[in-house]
Each structure stands twice: as structure tokens, then as C-alpha cells.
Motif scaffolding. Structure first.
Motif, PDB file in Angstrom:
ATOM      1  N   VAL A  41       0.841  -1.205   0.000  1.00  0.00           N
ATOM      2  CA  VAL A  41       0.000   0.000   0.000  1.00  0.00           C
ATOM      3  C   VAL A  41       0.872   1.249   0.000  1.00  0.00           C
ATOM      4  O   VAL A  41       1.621   1.503   0.948  1.00  0.00           O
ATOM      5  N   GLY A  42       0.778   2.031  -1.071  1.00  0.00           N
ATOM      6  CA  GLY A  42       1.465   3.312  -1.161  1.00  0.00           C
ATOM      7  C   GLY A  42       0.490   4.452  -0.938  1.00  0.00           C
ATOM      8  O   GLY A  42      -0.642   4.436  -1.447  1.00  0.00           O
ATOM      9  N   LEU A  43       0.889   5.447  -0.177  1.00  0.00           N
ATOM     10  CA  LEU A  43       0.018   6.559   0.212  1.00  0.00           C
ATOM     11  C   LEU A  43       0.450   7.847  -0.474  1.00  0.00           C
ATOM     12  O   LEU A  43       1.641   8.173  -0.516  1.00  0.00           O
ATOM     13  N   LEU A  44      -0.532   8.576  -1.010  1.00  0.00           N
ATOM     14  CA  LEU A  44      -0.269   9.824  -1.723  1.00  0.00           C
ATOM     15  C   LEU A  44      -1.194  10.933  -1.213  1.00  0.00           C
ATOM     16  O   LEU A  44      -2.162  10.672  -0.506  1.00  0.00           O
ATOM     17  N   ASP A  45      -0.892  12.169  -1.605  1.00  0.00           N
ATOM     18  CA  ASP A  45      -1.807  13.306  -1.463  1.00  0.00           C
ATOM     19  C   ASP A  45      -2.235  13.533  -0.013  1.00  0.00           C
ATOM     20  O   ASP A  45      -3.426  13.590   0.297  1.00  0.00           O
ATOM     21  N   PHE A  46      -1.260  13.728   0.846  1.00  0.00           N
ATOM     22  CA  PHE A  46      -1.553  13.861   2.283  1.00  0.00           C
ATOM     23  C   PHE A  46      -1.119  15.207   2.839  1.00  0.00           C
ATOM     24  O   PHE A  46      -0.954  15.360   4.053  1.00  0.00           O
ATOM     25  N   GLN A  47      -0.934  16.204   1.963  1.00  0.00           N
ATOM     26  CA  GLN A  47      -0.443  17.502   2.428  1.00  0.00           C
ATOM     27  C   GLN A  47      -1.439  18.220   3.344  1.00  0.00           C
ATOM     28  O   GLN A  47      -1.059  19.105   4.099  1.00  0.00           O
ATOM     29  N   ASP A  48      -2.718  17.826   3.288  1.00  0.00           N
ATOM     30  CA  ASP A  48      -3.715  18.471   4.145  1.00  0.00           C
ATOM     31  C   ASP A  48      -3.974  17.679   5.432  1.00  0.00           C
ATOM     32  O   ASP A  48      -5.022  17.858   6.078  1.00  0.00           O
ATOM     33  N   ALA A  49      -3.049  16.819   5.801  1.00  0.00           N
ATOM     34  CA  ALA A  49      -3.226  15.990   6.997  1.00  0.00           C
ATOM     35  C   ALA A  49      -3.431  16.849   8.241  1.00  0.00           C
ATOM     36  O   ALA A  49      -2.861  17.938   8.380  1.00  0.00           O
ATOM     37  N   MET A  50      -4.266  16.337   9.140  1.00  0.00           N
ATOM     38  CA  MET A  50      -4.551  17.001  10.410  1.00  0.00           C
ATOM     39  C   MET A  50      -4.599  15.958  11.520  1.00  0.00           C
ATOM     40  O   MET A  50      -4.498  14.758  11.252  1.00  0.00           O
ATOM     41  N   ILE A  51      -4.783  16.417  12.712  1.00  0.00           N
ATOM     42  CA  ILE A  51      -5.012  15.523  13.846  1.00  0.00           C
ATOM     43  C   ILE A  51      -6.482  15.644  14.241  1.00  0.00           C
ATOM     44  O   ILE A  51      -6.973  16.735  14.527  1.00  0.00           O
ATOM     45  N   GLY A  52      -7.176  14.507  14.190  1.00  0.00           N
ATOM     46  CA  GLY A  52      -8.595  14.523  14.476  1.00  0.00           C
ATOM     47  C   GLY A  52      -9.138  13.118  14.597  1.00  0.00           C
ATOM     48  O   GLY A  52      -8.372  12.156  14.778  1.00  0.00           O
ATOM     49  N   PRO A  53     -10.459  12.943  14.494  1.00  0.00           N
ATOM     50  CA  PRO A  53     -11.070  11.620  14.669  1.00  0.00           C
ATOM     51  C   PRO A  53     -10.546  10.609  13.650  1.00  0.00           C
ATOM     52  O   PRO A  53     -10.640  10.828  12.447  1.00  0.00           O
ATOM     53  N   THR A  54     -10.019   9.494  14.156  1.00  0.00           N
ATOM     54  CA  THR A  54      -9.465   8.479  13.245  1.00  0.00           C
ATOM     55  C   THR A  54     -10.524   7.935  12.302  1.00  0.00           C
ATOM     56  O   THR A  54     -10.197   7.449  11.212  1.00  0.00           O
TER      57      THR A  54
END
Length: 500
Positions: free
Chosen positions: A375-388
Motif C-alpha cells: 500500500v502506497g500513500l499519496l496526497d496527504f499535504q492536508d493531513a490534520m489531527i482529528g477523529p481516526t
């Protein structure tokens, strides 16, 4: 005005590749230069790049006056040397082509000022074994050409001047991507993400990106990629960066998809992503992430302001589109109050890093024995800390692909099973949060599809509307969302129980 020296024919072809990647419908390039100055070499390179075929036959339009190419971007190559009157442009169909594609015009001086405003003039002049280039113009096309040359300069600074660029595509944002083919046969990804321009002030003296904590430069991408890689997840390595200009050279993770050849979801691959999210949500959380040049990215919270500004897209964009008029003030006020209560409800839920758009376009799947390699992950520049639960909802209710309800339940069970040994994890509370986050995301998406259509001229996203409404209908079946569901039915967004 921009000036360049093109040392030889290979540089002229590369210049054509770069310009091809910047063209959009309505663009007109006027090519000026003596015979043999390189106009045809440039034009062939542009057309072949758009076609994705370096061997495409591109005949000169000297005798036909115009050659049309029905490509992903329709393009017409004009040679006006033999026209007797500028009015012949009407017969040649210049305006019709510009309405749906781009035009390359040799001998533009014969058009006697009939080319459209915003045309860009490229002048090529012999200079020894090469040629000197002047680019002159104003407007969006000129800005895009200037940007594409900045991308080439970035490659040059990192020893990749001779690399070939070809289209990869963009997304719903202003970001763009190219493949970069190296002489070794390896491929890299060039990410073009210019710094966001502030929008109109909406609330609390802030514009939308600030309220929603949307990344305004590439620093968050670099920071999150580093975190994911340190935790053992497969994210693209950042091989070179210009943080100020918003340009990144990335590892190419490949092209494998979690969809089959017909675009349908492959359940086993989606299950791999669900297990990956379970591992991510159990990993140590870092809130302040290091970035090169001694920078630190503080991961923002997915807080009340962010959730509310996102769901307000429904009342600001979707509801007016659906009803043909603005949302009633009392409806908008009640909608906000309902979401305030729902946000209070999830305050005791699990919090961790959210990648924000864990769905099919942003997942690269490869066959490998270990989950971490698949599994490769992309497009995460808007990541935040919040409800999983948010990321699980974005996967199980994929915005771009219809996930049948029974498959969605099985995928949710895969995630919950993977968290079973975590004694601090509360499955029932998670299901509650999952329903609320699924509803929040789909309310936002309904507004985004309309905004992309009406403001950004991207009507293709409207095809996702029926799916998003169906997902919202399913999410609001949870009892905790009864007030929201009642509001959605009363405003005509969802049908009543008797209509189902």
C-alpha cells in the motif's frame, strides 16, 4: 518577456515538451521566425507530447494551411504563409478550435491582428548552432508558460536538464504532476504546487484555507511524507525540493490501483488499505514534524472551525444549486447548530493523524508479501489531527468509486478487527464517530462538486453527485445523526423514509 537560448534541436524539443504541459483550451501561440528557425520542430514536439507518442506523424500544414489533432487537448497547427486575406481565418476555423482546444500559428503576422487577446508570441532566431528564444505576452497562458520553464530550471539545477517530462495529471486543486523520465530508464514524479493565494475573508478575519487548515505550500507534504516513512509506511521519498517555489521531485511509487481494469473496487486491496489505516492509527503520534532547512511543521487540528467551514459548503454552494436560490438564513443557522452538537459528541473519540483523502486516486497498490510494501500513500499535504474515523470513512465511502453497502460493512469490520488487540480502542464509539465523519465528509463533498463546476469550470466532478448523496443517506441512518437527517429531508436534499 522571457528570453532563453536553445543550444540545439534537442533543447528545442524539450522546450516544446515543457510548453505542451502548460497549454489549456483557448491558448493561442504565435510562432515567429525565419525558415529553419525551429518553429516546426517546436510545434511537432508540442503535439507529440500532448499525444503521448514521440513517433506521431506530424506533417507540415504548409499546403493544407491547418492540421487538426483530436487529442486529450485538441490542438490545431496553422501555417498562414499562403493566406491572401486575414478573413480566411474564419474559414479555417481558428475561433472554433480555440473554443475547445489550443492553436499553434506559424506566420502569425499574416493574421493582421486577428489573433485573440492573450495570445503568446514565441520568436525563434538563429544563433550559431542553436537559436535564441523570446516569449512575449500577458495573461494566464503566459503565466503558465513561465511556470513550466521554472520547473525545467528546477530540473536543471538538480542535474536533470536532459530529462523528458510528460503528462501525469492534476487533481481538484491547483497542483499539477508530471512524469520525469531519466536517461537511466527510471521515472520520477515532479510535483508542481505553487503557494496558494489568499481567498476572500470569510470568518474571524481568515480565508477558507486558513479556517479549513488547507496546506498553502509544500512544507506539510514534505513533513508528513517523512513521518510516514519513519513509521514504516510506503510514501514517496522527497528527492529534491524548492520549498519557496513549491516544486518537489518525488519517488515514483508506480501505477498499481485498488480498482480493476473496469474501474470497480477490488475488495482485497481496499482491505489492505483498511489494515494500513489501523496500523497508522496505532503508531506513535508526532505533532511537530521536522522539515529540511531547520523548519518544523505543526500538524493542525481538525477542529470545530475546520469542520464547520467544510460543511458550510453544502449551504453555500450545494443548496443554492439544488433549489435555484440561496439557502434560507434560518436553515443555515439550524444546520450550523446541528453540527456544533455533533462536533461536541465526538470530542471523547479517538484522535490521531488524518491523511484526509484516503481513497482510490491516492492509493498505489503493488503485489508484495508485506502489507507495508503493498500500500502506497499519496496526497496527504492536508493531513490534520482529528477523529481516526474520518480516514476510514473516506476509504469505505470512496468519493470516486461506488462501494456497495455490504462491501463497506466488511471493510469496516476489517479495520475493527485489526484494532481488536488495542484495549484502549472502543469499537462502538468508533462506529458512532465513523457515521458522523462520513456525514461531515459527504456534506462537504456535495458543496465541492458544485463549486468545482460553477467557480472552477470543472463540470466532470458533478458525476459523483449521486454517489455522494447515497453515501450521505447511508451515513445518516445512524441514530446519532437523526437531527441532521431530519434537516436534510426537510430541505429536500434527502428523501424521506417513505420515498426510499
Amino acid at each position: 518577456m522571457i528570453t532563453r537560448h536553445l543550444a540545439d534541436e534537442a533543447e528545442t524539443r524539450r522546450f516544446g515538451e515543457d510548453v505542451a504541459l502548460a497549454l489549456r483550451p483557448g491558448d493561442c501561440l504565435a510562432l515567429v521566425g525565419d525558415l529553419g528557425a525551429g518553429k516546426s520542430t517546436f510545434a511537432r514536439s508540442v503535439i507529440r507530447t500532448i499525444a503521448g507518442d514521440p513517433a506521431l506523424e506530424v506533417p507540415s500544414p504548409t499546403f493544407t494551411l491547418v492540421q487538426d489533432y483530436e487529442l486529450s487537448l485538441p490542438i490545431a497547427h496553422f501555417d498562414l504563409y499562403r493566406i491572401a486575406d486575414p478573413d480566411e481565418l474564419d474559414e479555417l476555423g481558428l475561433d472554433e478550435m480555440l473554443a475547445r482546444g489550443a492553436c499553434l500559428v506559424e506566420w502569425p503576422e499574416r493574421a493582421a491582428g486577428r489573433l485573440p487577446a492573450g495570445s503568446v508570441t514565441l520568436t525563434l532566431m538563429h544563433a550559431g548552432a542553436g537559436r535564441n528564444l523570446t516569449i512575449d505576452g500577458t495573461g494566464p497562458a503566459m503565466d503558465r508558460i513561465a511556470r513550466t520553464l521554472e520547473l525545467r530550471d528546477f530540473l536543471r539545477r538538480h542535474g536533470l536538464e536532459a530529462a523528458t517530462r510528460r503528462p501525469l495529471g492534476g487533481d481538484a486543486s491547483a497542483r499539477g504532476y508530471n512524469y520525469v523520465d531519466l536517461a537511466s530508464g527510471e521515472t520520477r514524479i515532479l510535483m508542481d504546487s505553487p503557494r496558494a493565494k489568499p481567498g476572500p475573508i470569510l470568518r474571524e478575519g481568515k480565508y477558507y484555507q486558513q479556517l479549513a487548515h488547507i496546506a498553502e505550500d509544500v512544507v506539510p507534504f514534505v513533513a508528513i511524507s517523512g513521518y510516514l516513512r519513519r513509521q514504516g509506511f510506503r510514501a514517496p521519498d522527497v528527492l529534491a525540493a524548492d520549498l519557496d517555489q513549491g516544486i518537489l521531485l518525488l519517488e515514483d511509487l508506480g501505477t498499481g490501483s485498488i480498482l480493476d481494469a473496469g474501474g470497480a473496487p477490488i475488495e482485497g486491496r481496499y482491505a489492505d488499505v483498511a489494515r494500513t489505516l489501523a496500523l497508522l492509527h496505532a503508531a506513535p503520534l508526532e505533532e511537530n514534524l521536522p522539515v529540511p532547512d531547520s523548519l518544523v511543521h505543526a500538524v493542525p487540528p481538525f477542529d470545530r472551525a475546520a469542520m464547520q467551514i467544510e460543511v458550510s459548503l453544502l449551504t453555500d454552494w450545494f443548496l443554492p444549486w439544488k433549489t435555484g436560490g440561496g439557502a434560507r438564513a434560518e436553515d443555515a443557522t439550524e444546520f450550523t447548530a446541528i453540527w456544533d452538537d455533533l462536533i461536541d459528541t465526538i470530542a471523547d473519540g479517538e484522535q490521531h493523524l488524518l491523511l484526509r483523502d484516503v481513497h482510490s486516486p491516492n492509493i498505489i497498490w503493488q503485489s508484495a508479501p508485506d502489507l507495508s510494501d503493498r500500500v502506497g500513500l499519496l496526497d496527504f499535504q492536508d493531513a490534520m489531527i482529528g477523529p481516526t474515523a474520518y480516514d476510514v470513512a473516506s476509504l469505505v465511502q470512496d468519493a470516486r468509486v461506488t462501494i456497495p453497502g455490504d462491501m463497506g460493512e466488511r471493510l469496516l469490520d476489517v479495520y475493527l478487527d485489526a484494532r481488536r488487540d488495542d484495549h484502549s480502542f472502543d469499537a462502538e464509539r468508533f462506529r458512532r464517530d465513523y457515521a458522523i465523519m462520513a456525514a461531515q465528509r459527504n456534506c462537504k463533498l456535495l458543496g465541492i462538486w458544485v463549486r468545482l463546476n460553477q467557480r472552477d469550470g470543472k463540470p466532470g466532478y458533478m458525476r459523483h453527485m449521486p454517489r455522494t448523496l447515497a453515501y450521505l443517506d447511508a451515513a445518516t441512518a445512524h441514530p446519532v445523526l437523526a437531527p441532521l437527517r431530519d434537516w436534510l429531508v426537510r430541505t429536500g436534499i434527502l428523501g424521506s423514509e417513505s420515498d426510499r
